[in-house]
Enzyme design. Sequence first.
Site, short mmCIF file in Angstrom:
data_model
loop_
_atom_site.label_atom_id
_atom_site.label_comp_id
_atom_site.label_asym_id
_atom_site.label_seq_id
_atom_site.Cartn_x
_atom_site.Cartn_y
_atom_site.Cartn_z
N CYS A 1 0.87 -1.18 0.00
CA CYS A 1 0.00 0.00 0.00
C CYS A 1 0.91 1.23 0.00
O CYS A 1 2.11 1.10 -0.25
CB CYS A 1 -0.97 -0.02 1.18
SG CYS A 1 -0.19 0.05 2.80
N ASN B 1 2.32 1.58 4.26
CA ASN B 1 2.62 0.32 4.98
C ASN B 1 2.32 0.45 6.49
O ASN B 1 3.00 -0.17 7.31
CB ASN B 1 4.08 -0.12 4.74
CG ASN B 1 4.36 -1.56 5.16
OD1 ASN B 1 5.47 -1.87 5.60
ND2 ASN B 1 3.41 -2.44 5.05
N ARG C 1 -3.34 -0.45 5.36
CA ARG C 1 -3.93 -1.55 4.58
C ARG C 1 -3.02 -2.76 4.42
O ARG C 1 -3.46 -3.90 4.67
CB ARG C 1 -4.34 -1.03 3.19
CG ARG C 1 -5.47 -0.01 3.24
CD ARG C 1 -5.59 0.75 1.93
NE ARG C 1 -4.43 1.60 1.69
CZ ARG C 1 -4.18 2.26 0.57
NH1 ARG C 1 -5.01 2.12 -0.45
NH2 ARG C 1 -3.13 3.04 0.46
N SER C 2 -1.78 -2.55 3.97
CA SER C 2 -0.96 -3.74 3.69
C SER C 2 -0.55 -4.50 4.96
O SER C 2 -0.52 -5.75 4.92
CB SER C 2 0.23 -3.42 2.78
OG SER C 2 1.11 -2.51 3.38
N ASP D 1 -7.77 3.98 0.78
CA ASP D 1 -6.90 4.37 1.89
C ASP D 1 -7.73 4.92 3.05
O ASP D 1 -8.43 5.93 2.89
CB ASP D 1 -5.94 5.45 1.37
CG ASP D 1 -4.85 5.78 2.35
OD1 ASP D 1 -4.93 5.32 3.50
OD2 ASP D 1 -3.92 6.49 1.94
P1 4NP Z 1 -1.71 2.95 3.97
O1 4NP Z 1 -2.26 4.37 4.49
O2 4NP Z 1 -1.17 3.19 2.58
O3 4NP Z 1 -2.92 2.07 3.96
O4 4NP Z 1 -0.64 2.53 4.96
C1 4NP Z 1 -1.45 5.51 4.52
C2 4NP Z 1 -0.71 5.78 5.64
C3 4NP Z 1 0.07 6.91 5.67
C4 4NP Z 1 0.12 7.77 4.58
C5 4NP Z 1 -0.63 7.47 3.46
C6 4NP Z 1 -1.41 6.34 3.43
N1 4NP Z 1 0.89 8.94 4.63
O5 4NP Z 1 0.83 9.75 3.68
O6 4NP Z 1 1.63 9.16 5.60
#
Ligand code: 4NP
Length: 166
Positions: A17, A20, A23-24, A136
């Site tokens: 994702c 990380n 989701r992942s 997300d």
């Molecule tokens: P993920 O969610 O891709 O599901 O882990 C996110 C977590 C953090 C961020 C973006 C998406 N970020 O921009 O910090």
Amino acid sequence: MEIRNDKNQKTKILFICLGNICRSPAANAVMQQMIDKQDLSSLFYVDSAGIGNWHVGELPDSRMRKHGLQRGYTIDHIARQFDASTDFDAFDYIAVMDNDNYKEVYSRAKTASEKAKIVKMADYIHHYDNVTAVPDPYYGDGQAFEYALDLIEDGCSAFLSFLVNS
Ligand code: 4NP
């Protein structure tokens, strides 16, 4: 079943994702629990990674950990960044959560065989209509985390069935 069962020849799955931390790592924990419950741990190795490096070294987002725990999942993967120079070699399947992830990982694949390893989680989700991605939840509320987990459970279940039966 064509899955290789030598200890060093497990089928290796990497969930991807953006960060990380939501989701992942959730998919990682959900899939691992499904594998363990079906007594398939000798056949599969599961990991996860992020496109970005903002959260490298961190535990998953506390909201995802809380919502996961409510469903019986311990989501405790330590975030790491996707590394095209090693991950395409090390994994058999690279399962992405959304279409931005897909474009990013696909753009880093050098060969047709690397490209063929990339799969979309959404392609295995079949209990929800018109789903093209696991959205997300990072900027969302509790419902967004619940929905992400719903989709991840559905997708992991079908993905594991596909792997076991292929
Ligand atoms: P993920 O969610 O891709 O599901 O882990 C996110 C977590 C953090 C961020 C973006 C998406 N970020 O921009 O910090």
